[in-house]
Design a protein around this motif. Structure first.
Motif, PDB file in Angstrom:
ATOM      1  N   VAL A   1       0.805  -1.220   0.000  1.00 47.74           N
ATOM      2  CA  VAL A   1       0.000   0.000   0.000  1.00 47.74           C
ATOM      3  C   VAL A   1       0.842   1.275   0.000  1.00 47.74           C
ATOM      4  N   PRO A   2       1.893   1.407   0.816  1.00 41.82           N
ATOM      5  CA  PRO A   2       2.657   2.671   0.779  1.00 41.82           C
ATOM      6  C   PRO A   2       3.229   3.000  -0.602  1.00 41.82           C
ATOM      7  N   GLY A   3       3.786   2.035  -1.292  1.00 41.76           N
ATOM      8  CA  GLY A   3       4.333   2.288  -2.623  1.00 41.76           C
ATOM      9  C   GLY A   3       3.259   2.652  -3.629  1.00 41.76           C
ATOM     10  N   LEU A   4       2.121   1.983  -3.561  1.00 45.83           N
ATOM     11  CA  LEU A   4       1.009   2.289  -4.460  1.00 45.83           C
ATOM     12  C   LEU A   4       0.442   3.668  -4.160  1.00 45.83           C
TER      13      LEU A   4
ATOM     14  N   ALA B   1      -6.444  -8.384  -3.307  1.00 48.14           N
ATOM     15  CA  ALA B   1      -6.460  -8.511  -1.849  1.00 48.14           C
ATOM     16  C   ALA B   1      -7.868  -8.795  -1.328  1.00 48.14           C
ATOM     17  N   LYS B   2      -8.824  -8.894  -2.250  1.00 45.16           N
ATOM     18  CA  LYS B   2     -10.216  -9.200  -1.921  1.00 45.16           C
ATOM     19  C   LYS B   2     -10.835  -8.169  -0.974  1.00 45.16           C
ATOM     20  N   ILE B   3     -10.470  -6.890  -1.207  1.00 39.63           N
ATOM     21  CA  ILE B   3     -11.088  -5.808  -0.459  1.00 39.63           C
ATOM     22  C   ILE B   3     -12.525  -5.683  -0.954  1.00 39.63           C
ATOM     23  N   LYS B   4     -13.466  -5.771  -0.040  1.00 40.04           N
ATOM     24  CA  LYS B   4     -14.881  -5.759  -0.401  1.00 40.04           C
ATOM     25  C   LYS B   4     -15.242  -4.453  -1.099  1.00 40.04           C
ATOM     26  N   SER B   5     -15.985  -4.566  -2.188  1.00 37.09           N
ATOM     27  CA  SER B   5     -16.407  -3.389  -2.942  1.00 37.09           C
ATOM     28  C   SER B   5     -17.825  -2.991  -2.534  1.00 37.09           C
ATOM     29  N   TYR B   6     -18.176  -1.777  -2.875  1.00 32.96           N
ATOM     30  CA  TYR B   6     -19.522  -1.265  -2.646  1.00 32.96           C
ATOM     31  C   TYR B   6     -19.902  -0.413  -3.855  1.00 32.96           C
ATOM     32  N   GLU B   7     -21.198  -0.212  -4.060  1.00 36.16           N
ATOM     33  CA  GLU B   7     -21.665   0.581  -5.199  1.00 36.16           C
ATOM     34  C   GLU B   7     -22.185   1.932  -4.732  1.00 36.16           C
TER      35      GLU B   7
ATOM     36  N   LEU C   1     -11.840   5.497 -13.914  1.00 36.62           N
ATOM     37  CA  LEU C   1     -11.184   4.868 -12.772  1.00 36.62           C
ATOM     38  C   LEU C   1     -10.304   5.921 -12.136  1.00 36.62           C
ATOM     39  N   SER C   2     -10.504   6.120 -10.853  1.00 38.94           N
ATOM     40  CA  SER C   2      -9.642   7.049 -10.128  1.00 38.94           C
ATOM     41  C   SER C   2      -9.519   6.585  -8.692  1.00 38.94           C
ATOM     42  N   CYS C   3      -8.461   7.030  -8.056  1.00 39.76           N
ATOM     43  CA  CYS C   3      -8.262   6.757  -6.646  1.00 39.76           C
ATOM     44  C   CYS C   3      -8.060   8.093  -5.952  1.00 39.76           C
ATOM     45  N   THR C   4      -8.568   8.191  -4.750  1.00 39.98           N
ATOM     46  CA  THR C   4      -8.467   9.414  -3.970  1.00 39.98           C
ATOM     47  C   THR C   4      -7.771   9.099  -2.660  1.00 39.98           C
ATOM     48  N   ILE C   5      -6.826   9.947  -2.307  1.00 39.21           N
ATOM     49  CA  ILE C   5      -6.148   9.844  -1.018  1.00 39.21           C
ATOM     50  C   ILE C   5      -6.424  11.137  -0.269  1.00 39.21           C
ATOM     51  N   TRP C   6      -6.885  11.005   0.969  1.00 40.43           N
ATOM     52  CA  TRP C   6      -7.148  12.162   1.816  1.00 40.43           C
ATOM     53  C   TRP C   6      -6.068  12.243   2.877  1.00 40.43           C
ATOM     54  N   VAL C   7      -5.295  13.307   2.856  1.00 46.81           N
ATOM     55  CA  VAL C   7      -4.249  13.522   3.856  1.00 46.81           C
ATOM     56  C   VAL C   7      -4.807  14.538   4.850  1.00 46.81           C
ATOM     57  N   PRO C   8      -5.023  14.117   6.097  1.00 46.38           N
ATOM     58  CA  PRO C   8      -5.631  15.019   7.078  1.00 46.38           C
ATOM     59  C   PRO C   8      -4.826  16.300   7.262  1.00 46.38           C
ATOM     60  N   ARG C   9      -5.545  17.379   7.544  1.00 47.40           N
ATOM     61  CA  ARG C   9      -4.911  18.656   7.855  1.00 47.40           C
ATOM     62  C   ARG C   9      -5.752  19.322   8.931  1.00 47.40           C
ATOM     63  N   PRO C  10      -5.146  20.208   9.705  1.00 41.68           N
ATOM     64  CA  PRO C  10      -5.930  20.890  10.741  1.00 41.68           C
ATOM     65  C   PRO C  10      -7.046  21.717  10.112  1.00 41.68           C
TER      66      PRO C  10
ATOM     67  N   LEU D   1     -18.286   1.589  -8.669  1.00 39.39           N
ATOM     68  CA  LEU D   1     -17.869   0.552  -7.738  1.00 39.39           C
ATOM     69  C   LEU D   1     -16.716   1.143  -6.946  1.00 39.39           C
ATOM     70  N   GLY D   2     -16.739   1.036  -5.632  1.00 37.33           N
ATOM     71  CA  GLY D   2     -15.683   1.606  -4.808  1.00 37.33           C
ATOM     72  C   GLY D   2     -15.014   0.567  -3.939  1.00 37.33           C
ATOM     73  N   ARG D   3     -13.752   0.795  -3.633  1.00 39.03           N
ATOM     74  CA  ARG D   3     -12.989  -0.041  -2.697  1.00 39.03           C
ATOM     75  C   ARG D   3     -12.157   0.888  -1.828  1.00 39.03           C
ATOM     76  N   ASP D   4     -12.265   0.728  -0.515  1.00 39.76           N
ATOM     77  CA  ASP D   4     -11.537   1.573   0.428  1.00 39.76           C
ATOM     78  C   ASP D   4     -10.207   0.967   0.826  1.00 39.76           C
ATOM     79  N   PHE D   5      -9.265   1.844   1.189  1.00 43.82           N
ATOM     80  CA  PHE D   5      -7.984   1.444   1.767  1.00 43.82           C
ATOM     81  C   PHE D   5      -7.612   2.524   2.778  1.00 43.82           C
ATOM     82  N   PRO D   6      -6.584   2.308   3.599  1.00 42.34           N
ATOM     83  CA  PRO D   6      -6.244   3.328   4.599  1.00 42.34           C
ATOM     84  C   PRO D   6      -6.000   4.692   3.941  1.00 42.34           C
TER      85      PRO D   6
END
Length: 124
Positions: free
Chosen positions: A23-26, A66-72, A107-116, A82-87
């Motif tokens: 996951v970190p490299g991806l 990795a068989k991460i469960k998907s949702y619609e 197809l896209s992936c979104t990463i949310w980096v927390p901020r104050p 169709l979505g699949r979550d990761f940390p």
């Protein structure tokens, strides 16, 4: 001598690390793609990085293996996804367009980096 071919196979095709070690490299590849394509925005509590192309395809394929469960998800303007979550993020793949036709190449992936949040930063 059977030892040489076995060693050659192990060296030539090293086993990919198990979940979640990849996951970190991806995520790094996704973040780099988002920065390169200027797909970084801010939300109330995070920086939002959206990647596509090869970085998203590799992350999606990994989550699938990795068989991460998907949702619609249905969105009125963009169809069904169709979505699949990761940390810290998720990937989304279009499976049906808003007009009811088969999904496109979305197809896209979104990463949310927390901020104050605005006004909550530590002032010490």
């Amino acid at each position: 001598m059977m030892l040489i071919p076995v060693v050659a196979i192990l060296v030539a095709d090293p086993r990919a690390p198990d979940f979640p070690e990849q996951v970190p490299g991806l995520m790094e590849a996704c973040l780099a793609d988002a920065v390169a394509t200027n797909s970084v925005t801010e939300t109330d509590d995070s920086h939002k990085y959206i990647c596509g192309g090869d970085a998203a395809a590799r992350l999606w394929a990994f989550l699938e293996r990795a068989k991460i469960k998907s949702y619609e998800q249905d969105t009125p303007d963009e169809g069904r996804w169709l979505g699949r979550d990761f940390p810290l993020g998720a990937c989304f793949k279009q499976i049906r367009r808003a007009d009811g036709t088969a999904g496109g190449k979305g197809l896209s992936c979104t990463i949310w980096v927390p901020r104050p949040a605005v006004g909550t930063a530590d002032k010490s």
